[in-house]
Scaffold this motif. Structure first.
Motif, PDB file in Angstrom:
ATOM      1  N   ALA A 194      35.077  28.310  32.752  1.00 58.48           N
ATOM      2  CA  ALA A 194      34.542  27.673  34.156  1.00 58.48           C
ATOM      3  C   ALA A 194      35.695  29.566  34.383  1.00 58.48           C
ATOM      4  N   LYS A 195      34.576  30.042  35.516  1.00 61.82           N
ATOM      5  CA  LYS A 195      35.090  30.884  36.423  1.00 61.82           C
ATOM      6  C   LYS A 195      35.070  30.652  37.819  1.00 61.82           C
ATOM      7  N   TYR A 196      35.229  31.687  38.684  1.00 61.96           N
ATOM      8  CA  TYR A 196      35.700  31.768  39.486  1.00 61.96           C
ATOM      9  C   TYR A 196      34.581  32.576  40.494  1.00 61.96           C
ATOM     10  N   ALA A 197      34.241  32.408  42.305  1.00 63.86           N
ATOM     11  CA  ALA A 197      33.455  33.013  42.573  1.00 63.86           C
ATOM     12  C   ALA A 197      33.475  34.693  42.881  1.00 63.86           C
ATOM     13  N   ASP A 198      35.019  34.368  42.970  1.00 67.79           N
ATOM     14  CA  ASP A 198      36.067  35.838  42.949  1.00 67.79           C
ATOM     15  C   ASP A 198      34.875  36.799  41.834  1.00 67.79           C
ATOM     16  N   THR A 199      35.218  36.175  40.758  1.00 68.90           N
ATOM     17  CA  THR A 199      34.234  37.601  39.479  1.00 68.90           C
ATOM     18  C   THR A 199      32.753  37.672  39.749  1.00 68.90           C
ATOM     19  N   LEU A 200      32.726  36.680  40.739  1.00 67.22           N
ATOM     20  CA  LEU A 200      30.679  37.440  40.850  1.00 67.22           C
ATOM     21  C   LEU A 200      30.305  38.702  42.087  1.00 67.22           C
ATOM     22  N   ILE A 201      29.357  39.367  41.825  1.00 68.90           N
ATOM     23  CA  ILE A 201      29.297  40.845  42.558  1.00 68.90           C
ATOM     24  C   ILE A 201      27.920  40.887  42.359  1.00 68.90           C
ATOM     25  N   GLY A 202      27.496  42.138  43.570  1.00 67.82           N
ATOM     26  CA  GLY A 202      25.977  42.088  44.384  1.00 67.82           C
ATOM     27  C   GLY A 202      25.198  42.762  42.321  1.00 67.82           C
ATOM     28  N   PRO A 203      23.753  42.537  42.407  1.00 63.53           N
ATOM     29  CA  PRO A 203      23.085  43.005  41.556  1.00 63.53           C
ATOM     30  C   PRO A 203      22.994  44.522  41.073  1.00 63.53           C
ATOM     31  N   ALA A 204      23.150  45.647  42.322  1.00 63.30           N
ATOM     32  CA  ALA A 204      23.109  46.935  42.500  1.00 63.30           C
ATOM     33  C   ALA A 204      24.651  47.128  42.489  1.00 63.30           C
ATOM     34  N   ASP A 205      25.419  46.396  42.327  1.00 69.89           N
ATOM     35  CA  ASP A 205      26.857  47.481  42.711  1.00 69.89           C
ATOM     36  C   ASP A 205      27.572  47.939  41.833  1.00 69.89           C
ATOM     37  N   THR A 206      28.533  48.513  41.934  1.00 74.73           N
ATOM     38  CA  THR A 206      29.528  49.566  41.134  1.00 74.73           C
ATOM     39  C   THR A 206      30.568  48.313  40.394  1.00 74.73           C
ATOM     40  N   ILE A 207      30.510  48.256  39.250  1.00 75.60           N
ATOM     41  CA  ILE A 207      31.682  47.062  38.484  1.00 75.60           C
ATOM     42  C   ILE A 207      32.733  47.908  38.026  1.00 75.60           C
ATOM     43  N   HIS A 208      33.811  48.166  38.632  1.00 73.23           N
ATOM     44  CA  HIS A 208      35.325  48.387  38.440  1.00 73.23           C
ATOM     45  C   HIS A 208      35.725  47.884  37.378  1.00 73.23           C
ATOM     46  N   VAL A 209      36.586  48.624  36.697  1.00 73.01           N
ATOM     47  CA  VAL A 209      37.713  47.329  35.735  1.00 73.01           C
ATOM     48  C   VAL A 209      38.695  47.599  35.496  1.00 73.01           C
ATOM     49  N   HIS A 210      39.769  47.065  35.537  1.00 71.90           N
ATOM     50  CA  HIS A 210      41.564  48.474  35.364  1.00 71.90           C
ATOM     51  C   HIS A 210      41.828  47.095  34.596  1.00 71.90           C
ATOM     52  N   GLY A 211      42.193  47.862  33.496  1.00 67.17           N
ATOM     53  CA  GLY A 211      43.089  47.667  32.327  1.00 67.17           C
ATOM     54  C   GLY A 211      42.734  47.298  31.291  1.00 67.17           C
ATOM     55  N   SER A 212      41.113  47.439  31.114  1.00 66.95           N
ATOM     56  CA  SER A 212      40.732  46.820  29.501  1.00 66.95           C
ATOM     57  C   SER A 212      40.452  47.985  28.815  1.00 66.95           C
ATOM     58  N   ALA A 213      40.092  48.161  27.785  1.00 67.59           N
ATOM     59  CA  ALA A 213      39.907  48.801  26.697  1.00 67.59           C
ATOM     60  C   ALA A 213      38.129  48.458  25.793  1.00 67.59           C
ATOM     61  N   LYS A 214      37.954  46.827  26.217  1.00 70.26           N
ATOM     62  CA  LYS A 214      36.668  46.307  25.402  1.00 70.26           C
ATOM     63  C   LYS A 214      35.475  45.741  26.836  1.00 70.26           C
ATOM     64  N   VAL A 215      35.163  46.687  26.870  1.00 74.18           N
ATOM     65  CA  VAL A 215      34.312  45.861  28.152  1.00 74.18           C
ATOM     66  C   VAL A 215      32.856  45.704  27.676  1.00 74.18           C
ATOM     67  N   ASP A 216      32.483  44.085  27.346  1.00 72.11           N
ATOM     68  CA  ASP A 216      31.411  43.945  27.041  1.00 72.11           C
ATOM     69  C   ASP A 216      30.380  43.244  27.307  1.00 72.11           C
ATOM     70  N   TRP A 217      29.194  42.962  27.548  1.00 72.77           N
ATOM     71  CA  TRP A 217      28.059  42.313  28.102  1.00 72.77           C
ATOM     72  C   TRP A 217      27.563  41.523  27.531  1.00 72.77           C
ATOM     73  N   GLU A 218      27.250  40.543  28.497  1.00 73.70           N
ATOM     74  CA  GLU A 218      26.531  39.393  28.062  1.00 73.70           C
ATOM     75  C   GLU A 218      25.006  38.441  29.095  1.00 73.70           C
ATOM     76  N   ALA A 219      23.702  39.272  28.837  1.00 70.09           N
ATOM     77  CA  ALA A 219      22.800  39.187  29.449  1.00 70.09           C
ATOM     78  C   ALA A 219      22.504  37.580  29.206  1.00 70.09           C
TER      79      ALA A 219
ATOM     80  N   PRO B 269      28.261  40.418  37.701  1.00 71.88           N
ATOM     81  CA  PRO B 269      26.885  40.646  38.850  1.00 71.88           C
ATOM     82  C   PRO B 269      25.682  39.568  38.356  1.00 71.88           C
ATOM     83  N   VAL B 270      25.567  39.050  39.466  1.00 70.36           N
ATOM     84  CA  VAL B 270      24.748  37.863  39.806  1.00 70.36           C
ATOM     85  C   VAL B 270      23.071  37.977  41.331  1.00 70.36           C
ATOM     86  N   GLY B 271      21.932  37.257  40.500  1.00 72.47           N
ATOM     87  CA  GLY B 271      20.887  37.909  41.446  1.00 72.47           C
ATOM     88  C   GLY B 271      19.841  38.077  40.806  1.00 72.47           C
ATOM     89  N   PRO B 272      18.851  39.461  41.383  1.00 77.11           N
ATOM     90  CA  PRO B 272      19.021  39.456  42.489  1.00 77.11           C
ATOM     91  C   PRO B 272      18.532  38.336  43.780  1.00 77.11           C
TER      92      PRO B 272
END
Lengths: 285, 285
Positions: free
Chosen positions: B101-126, B180-183
């Motif tokens: 599970a995750k919460y809605a606070d994780t969500l961000i817009g389809p063209a937004d810049t994503i800021h990550v603090h405190g992780s050196a291993k940021v990975d993708w999952e389309a 990110p979720v959308g558009p």
């Protein structure tokens, strides 16, 4: 100060000051979470207390207590957190808290019957739970400590068959209406630092731990969680369970239809929930 | 019909009918989730379409697109779900979906810049994501299929260092503002059964899968989840990611500051998010 969420005659809920026994003073908020969102909630509750005369006090039996935070935005749980239990199992103390999430739909009142459908391995996890009182994001431990509104009791009832179907515990922890919480929140200023947590099945003591042995205490947990997600008033953090769960017994022991699970913390109160274990759902899943 | 959630000048959001290009017709609901809670949402959107004349159509660049479901009550994710990828890894197909599970606070817009603090291993999952259109509880697969409002795109961006700190993935998946979720949501009646899911890093194709190879398809997933928790209009279920994540590469590859992650599904659209990877927070945790 002790706060509760009461069921109302119209099918809703109201926050209330718990006066002891079955006496409550209703407060102008739908539940304790909504109350905590009011910046001066403490003054509001105190004023209600002072103003409460005979007619302002209502009597409510335990069955009229709703889950303390029926609309909690986040219910975040910590596993593997009692050092005495971890060490008796011969394991290393963890460097980071093991966290998982559930939703408010899992919550149920402190005297409600818990209906479980489709699990044959229903287990108990008596826990101290922390109620967030103000917004926290990337907070240090002192900030986190100051943001604790108070403490309550929860039982992170776990469907072990579902929990162990895959590596992620969520599905065994997220059955709707299976996590009792309450009966009240004791405000942080009136709470001891350490709590004795006890769990009973049909009156037999099965779990007993002291939160003084938590690897990650309340403030540390809230600070850690706030590094990645914001915590808001009315969010709930479950701090983990001491030894004595049914899965760890030889042979393993699970709840049967009709069993009564009691979860108790001195100074807060007790949850007493009867279980109805229903046959698995004949679904195509 | 394609629906989106637009940011408004007052700092809020509005649901909107997506007309193609940057053209939208605002609808009388705060976001797509709120729209789906209106019993006749389809008729409402169709009426708005018919009534839309020149002045009723607004132009909004991608940066004005909010996360499709900014207040989703539940965001439930499935892991290990692409059979071709599982089989190429030499693993058995799973009997049950791996859910977290995750919460809605994780969500961000389809063209937004994503800021990550405190992780050196940021990975993708389309991922393909399914939007729930009506209440579902202990539903069979046919009921679940009928309750799908539509489909959208998500990227379950994962902080692998945090994800692998403990056995439970939650903390690596629940960073605020990183999914990110959308558009848009394409309504189920206009969607193909199968989708091609693609992920790109700085324009280089890194992931490509077909949802025809999902072990647990959308209806099966919703039915399974509904056995233990109620799903409501506007809830979101992420269906898992195909092969090609950075953690699985030799050597492992993670996102760098400034990288652009593109997530694309034909017939729905694309997410295009630049990353800002910030230094770890100097917290005491």
């Amino acid at each position: 100060m002790k706060l509760a969420t009461l069921r109302t005659a119209d099918g809703g809920t109201t926050a209330a000051l718990a006066m002891g026994g079955n006496s409550y003073v209703p407060l102008p908020a739908n539940d304790v979470g909504a109350l905590l969102s009011v910046p001066d909630w403490r003054a509001l509750a105190e004023a209600a207390f002072v103003a409460a005369s005979g007619p302002g006090v209502v009597s409510a039996p335990p069955s009229e207590l709703a889950p303390l935070l029926p609309r909690a935005g986040k219910v975040i749980c910590c596993g593997l957190n009692y050092s005495d239990h971890i060490q008796e199992m011969g394991r290393e103390l963890p460097e980071y808290p093991t966290l998982f999430a559930k939703y408010a739909d899992t919550l149920i009142g402190p005297a409600d019957t818990i209906h479980v459908h489709g699990s044959a391995k229903v287990d108990w996890e008596a826990e101290l739970a922390v109620v967030v009182g103000s917004e926290l994001f990337r907070a240090d431990e002192d900030q986190a400590r100051a943001a604790i509104a108070g403490y309550t009791i929860a039982n992170d009832v776990s469907m072990r068959d579902w929990q162990n179907r895959t590596l992620q515990w969520f599905q065994g922890k997220a059955f709707d209406g299976t996590t009792p919480v309450g009966p009240v929140m004791v405000t942080a200023d009136e709470a001891d630092c350490d709590f004795e947590v006890r769990g009973y099945v049909n009156g037999e003591l099965v779990q007993h731990g002291s939160t003084s042995t938590l690897v990650f205490g309340p403030a540390k947990l809230l600070s850690y969680i706030s590094q990645f997600t914001i915590l808001r008033p009315g969010d709930l953090v479950l701090t983990g369970t001491p030894g004595g769960v049914g899965m760890g017994m030889t042979p393993p022991r699970f709840l049967n239809d009709g069993d009564v699970l009691t979860t108790e913390i001195d100074g807060i109160g007790r949850l007493e929930n009867q279980f109805r274990i229903h046959a698995p759902v004949p679904a195509n899943v």
